[in-house]
Design an enzyme around this catalytic site. Structure first.
Site, PDB file in Angstrom:
ATOM      1  N   CYS A 127       0.813  -1.227   0.000  1.00 47.80           N
ATOM      2  CA  CYS A 127       0.000   0.000   0.000  1.00 47.80           C
ATOM      3  C   CYS A 127       0.844   1.274   0.000  1.00 47.80           C
ATOM      4  O   CYS A 127       0.337   2.353  -0.283  1.00 47.80           O
ATOM      5  CB  CYS A 127      -0.943   0.003   1.195  1.00 47.80           C
ATOM      6  SG  CYS A 127      -1.890  -1.502   1.343  1.00 47.80           S
ATOM      7  N   HIS A 156      -3.362   7.034   2.512  1.00 44.95           N
ATOM      8  CA  HIS A 156      -3.782   5.693   2.120  1.00 44.95           C
ATOM      9  C   HIS A 156      -5.159   5.447   2.735  1.00 44.95           C
ATOM     10  O   HIS A 156      -5.398   5.762   3.898  1.00 44.95           O
ATOM     11  CB  HIS A 156      -2.764   4.664   2.616  1.00 44.95           C
ATOM     12  CG  HIS A 156      -3.205   3.261   2.392  1.00 44.95           C
ATOM     13  ND1 HIS A 156      -3.755   2.850   1.199  1.00 44.95           N
ATOM     14  CD2 HIS A 156      -3.192   2.166   3.195  1.00 44.95           C
ATOM     15  CE1 HIS A 156      -4.059   1.572   1.291  1.00 44.95           C
ATOM     16  NE2 HIS A 156      -3.736   1.129   2.487  1.00 44.95           N
ATOM     17  N   ASN A 200     -10.246  -0.099   0.404  1.00 44.83           N
ATOM     18  CA  ASN A 200      -8.785  -0.035   0.379  1.00 44.83           C
ATOM     19  C   ASN A 200      -8.285  -0.622  -0.945  1.00 44.83           C
ATOM     20  O   ASN A 200      -8.403  -1.816  -1.175  1.00 44.83           O
ATOM     21  CB  ASN A 200      -8.256  -0.838   1.580  1.00 44.83           C
ATOM     22  CG  ASN A 200      -6.738  -0.888   1.638  1.00 44.83           C
ATOM     23  OD1 ASN A 200      -6.046  -0.527   0.686  1.00 44.83           O
ATOM     24  ND2 ASN A 200      -6.220  -1.348   2.766  1.00 44.83           N
TER      25      ASN A 200
HETATM   26  O1  UT7 Z   1      -3.593  -1.377   3.730  1.00 43.30           O
HETATM   27  C1  UT7 Z   1      -3.343  -1.913   4.973  1.00 43.30           C
HETATM   28  C2  UT7 Z   1      -4.272  -3.042   5.191  1.00 43.30           C
HETATM   29  N1  UT7 Z   1      -5.013  -3.218   6.347  1.00 43.30           N
HETATM   30  C3  UT7 Z   1      -5.439  -2.330   7.278  1.00 43.30           C
HETATM   31  O2  UT7 Z   1      -5.156  -1.185   7.291  1.00 43.30           O
HETATM   32  C4  UT7 Z   1      -6.341  -2.898   8.331  1.00 43.30           C
HETATM   33  C5  UT7 Z   1      -6.155  -2.258   9.670  1.00 43.30           C
HETATM   34  N2  UT7 Z   1      -7.126  -2.780  10.621  1.00 43.30           N
HETATM   35  C6  UT7 Z   1      -8.423  -2.400  10.625  1.00 43.30           C
HETATM   36  O3  UT7 Z   1      -8.817  -1.559   9.841  1.00 43.30           O
HETATM   37  C7  UT7 Z   1      -9.335  -2.988  11.664  1.00 43.30           C
HETATM   38  O4  UT7 Z   1      -8.570  -3.733  12.586  1.00 43.30           O
HETATM   39  C8  UT7 Z   1     -10.433  -3.899  11.064  1.00 43.30           C
HETATM   40  C9  UT7 Z   1     -11.416  -3.034  10.286  1.00 43.30           C
HETATM   41  C10 UT7 Z   1      -9.833  -4.941  10.145  1.00 43.30           C
HETATM   42  C11 UT7 Z   1     -11.189  -4.588  12.186  1.00 43.30           C
HETATM   43  O5  UT7 Z   1     -11.736  -3.625  13.080  1.00 43.30           O
HETATM   44  P1  UT7 Z   1     -11.566  -3.803  14.632  1.00 43.30           P
HETATM   45  O6  UT7 Z   1     -12.221  -2.642  15.242  1.00 43.30           O
HETATM   46  O7  UT7 Z   1     -10.106  -4.009  14.922  1.00 43.30           O
HETATM   47  O8  UT7 Z   1     -12.426  -5.081  14.897  1.00 43.30           O
HETATM   48  P2  UT7 Z   1     -11.974  -6.468  15.570  1.00 43.30           P
HETATM   49  O9  UT7 Z   1     -11.140  -7.237  14.633  1.00 43.30           O
HETATM   50  O10 UT7 Z   1     -11.476  -6.199  16.945  1.00 43.30           O
HETATM   51  O11 UT7 Z   1     -13.382  -7.157  15.702  1.00 43.30           O
HETATM   52  C12 UT7 Z   1     -14.376  -6.705  16.632  1.00 43.30           C
HETATM   53  C13 UT7 Z   1     -15.543  -7.658  16.574  1.00 43.30           C
HETATM   54  C14 UT7 Z   1     -15.123  -9.106  16.729  1.00 43.30           C
HETATM   55  O12 UT7 Z   1     -16.178  -9.768  17.436  1.00 43.30           O
HETATM   56  P3  UT7 Z   1     -16.023 -10.089  18.983  1.00 43.30           P
HETATM   57  O13 UT7 Z   1     -14.819 -10.965  19.091  1.00 43.30           O
HETATM   58  O14 UT7 Z   1     -15.864  -8.760  19.662  1.00 43.30           O
HETATM   59  O15 UT7 Z   1     -17.314 -10.780  19.294  1.00 43.30           O
HETATM   60  C15 UT7 Z   1     -15.069  -9.624  15.320  1.00 43.30           C
HETATM   61  O16 UT7 Z   1     -15.286 -11.008  15.250  1.00 43.30           O
HETATM   62  O17 UT7 Z   1     -16.170  -7.563  15.287  1.00 43.30           O
HETATM   63  C16 UT7 Z   1     -16.210  -8.867  14.677  1.00 43.30           C
HETATM   64  N3  UT7 Z   1     -16.011  -8.701  13.237  1.00 43.30           N
HETATM   65  C17 UT7 Z   1     -17.012  -8.447  12.396  1.00 43.30           C
HETATM   66  N4  UT7 Z   1     -18.345  -8.280  12.588  1.00 43.30           N
HETATM   67  C18 UT7 Z   1     -19.085  -8.020  11.517  1.00 43.30           C
HETATM   68  C19 UT7 Z   1     -14.860  -8.771  12.545  1.00 43.30           C
HETATM   69  N5  UT7 Z   1     -15.098  -8.555  11.239  1.00 43.30           N
HETATM   70  C20 UT7 Z   1     -16.430  -8.346  11.124  1.00 43.30           C
HETATM   71  C21 UT7 Z   1     -17.273  -8.082  10.044  1.00 43.30           C
HETATM   72  N6  UT7 Z   1     -18.585  -7.910  10.283  1.00 43.30           N
HETATM   73  N7  UT7 Z   1     -16.814  -7.970   8.787  1.00 43.30           N
END
Ligand code: UT7
Length: 333
Positions: A116, A256, A286
């Site tokens: 990225c 980005h 993204n």
């Molecule tokens: O170009 C570089 C590439 N990548 C990035 O920049 C990604 C950077 N990271 C992020 O943007 C965030 O970490 C994410 C958007 C990927 C995830 O957001 P988060 O606030 O860190 O969520 P999390 O992974 O902590 O998940 C929170 C909850 C979890 O449930 P529990 O364990 O609290 O019950 C996940 O299982 O949300 C759940 N979850 C979802 N729910 C609905 C994870 N993905 C999803 C989804 N829909 N797609």
């Protein structure tokens, strides 16, 4: 080689995205997710998907638009750099495919791998060739078809990514304009945080790796998030420090587009009102190396920049890598 450093800047920009729109609602038919979660946690509402189109097609369309905008003929190009993690093929480079399609008969061509951060890395490389007088016109493209390396059964990743391409023609500009500073960085200790495990010589694609879905993007989202909120602002600060420029001088941030929360935190650290950040994540998600140049090109063609504006490009991604450039906009509107 000439003695004097030549100012290198953007002469023209272009972008292209596929027509096919995939909304958050569409994704609920593939994985256990919902529009509210995706919008709140990422800022994304929809993304574009290339379907049968190869990345070189998107890159070609963006490149044509940038060349037209710059008033540059393909034969004038000395070099083509394509930043991508989704090339048409591992060999030949996508840049070579473009060199032929564009009719850039004099151009050298190579792909650049910095995920990225690729467009800001490639822009910096282009700037060096122009500044030292060796080349005059360099076409830099960030292009991706991430839909082809995303696991559409993995809700942690498939909601995030989209396809597109952005391009810029770099060339000599008025003294003191163009690329003023840059900061490039890497931390390979974070290699496993965001990768495609089976995609090369480490773990060649086999029936077994396909069955394990290792040919798709794997990501520790939280780890990348922590890294990103720190590095995005920090890399811009490093670029500014090299030229003794204050944060307050920035007119526009072109970040980005990985997550709206990451963009907001970078803008806050840089003391920049959010209206001064170019944001299109809502519509495209993204697009990795294409995120920055698509945002830049859209803003340029919407006449948001005026000559003399200070623009900070800032990216981070797999590697881990990060990169920023400070650009003094050289184009008359
Ligand atoms: O170009 C570089 C590439 N990548 C990035 O920049 C990604 C950077 N990271 C992020 O943007 C965030 O970490 C994410 C958007 C990927 C995830 O957001 P988060 O606030 O860190 O969520 P999390 O992974 O902590 O998940 C929170 C909850 C979890 O449930 P529990 O364990 O609290 O019950 C996940 O299982 O949300 C759940 N979850 C979802 N729910 C609905 C994870 N993905 C999803 C989804 N829909 N797609």
């Amino acid at each position: 080689m000439t003695e004097k450093r030549i100012s290198a800047g953007i002469l023209g920009t272009g972008w292209a995205v596929p027509d096919k729109v995939v909304t958050n609602q569409d994704l609920t038919r593939l994985v256990d997710t919902n529009d509210a979660w995706i919008v709140e946690r990422t800022g994304i509402r929809e993304r574009r998907v290339a379907e049968d189109m190869p990345v070189s097609e998107l890159a070609y369309r963006a490149a044509k638009m940038a060349l037209d905008d710059a008033g540059t003929a393909p034969e004038e190009l000395d070099l083509i750099i394509v930043a991508t993690l989704t090339p048409d093929r591992v060999i030949p480079s996508t840049a070579c495919v473009l060199q032929d399609r564009l009719g850039a008969t004099r151009a050298a061509a190579f792909d650049l791998s910095a995920a990225c951060s690729g467009f800001a890395y490639a822009s910096t490389v282009a700037g060096q060739f122009i500044s030292n007088g060796m080349y005059r016109k360099v076409l830099v493209i960030g292009a991706e078809t991430l839909s082809k390396v995303v696991d559409w059964t993995d809700r942690n990743t498939c909601i995030l990514f989209g396809d597109g391409a952005g391009a810029a023609v770099y060339g000599p500009v008025e003294d003191g304009y163009g690329l003023l500073s840059f900061d490039l960085g890497s931390d390979g200790s974070g290699a496993d945080v965001l990768d495609i495990p089976s995609s090369g010589s480490l773990n060649p694609v086999t029936a077994q790796t396909l069955a394990q879905r290792l040919n798709f993007i794997h990501m520790d989202g939280k780890a990348v998030f922590r890294f990103a909120v720190d590095i995005m602002g920090k890399t811009v600060e490093s670029s500014l420090a090299k030229i003794g420029m204050e944060k307050e001088s920035i007119d526009w941030l072109v970040p980005h587009q990985a997550n709206i929360r990451i963009i907001k935190s970078a803008a806050k650290r840089l003391k920049l009102p959010l209206e001064k950040a170019i944001i299109n994540i809502e519509h495209y998600g993204n697009m990795s190396a294409a995120s920055i140049p698509v945002a830049l090109a859209e803003a340029a063609h919407a006449h948001r920049f005026k000559k003399g504006d200070i623009i900070a490009l800032a990216g981070f991604g797999a590697g881990l890598t990060w990169a920023s450039c400070i650009v003094k906009w050289a184009k008359e509107d």
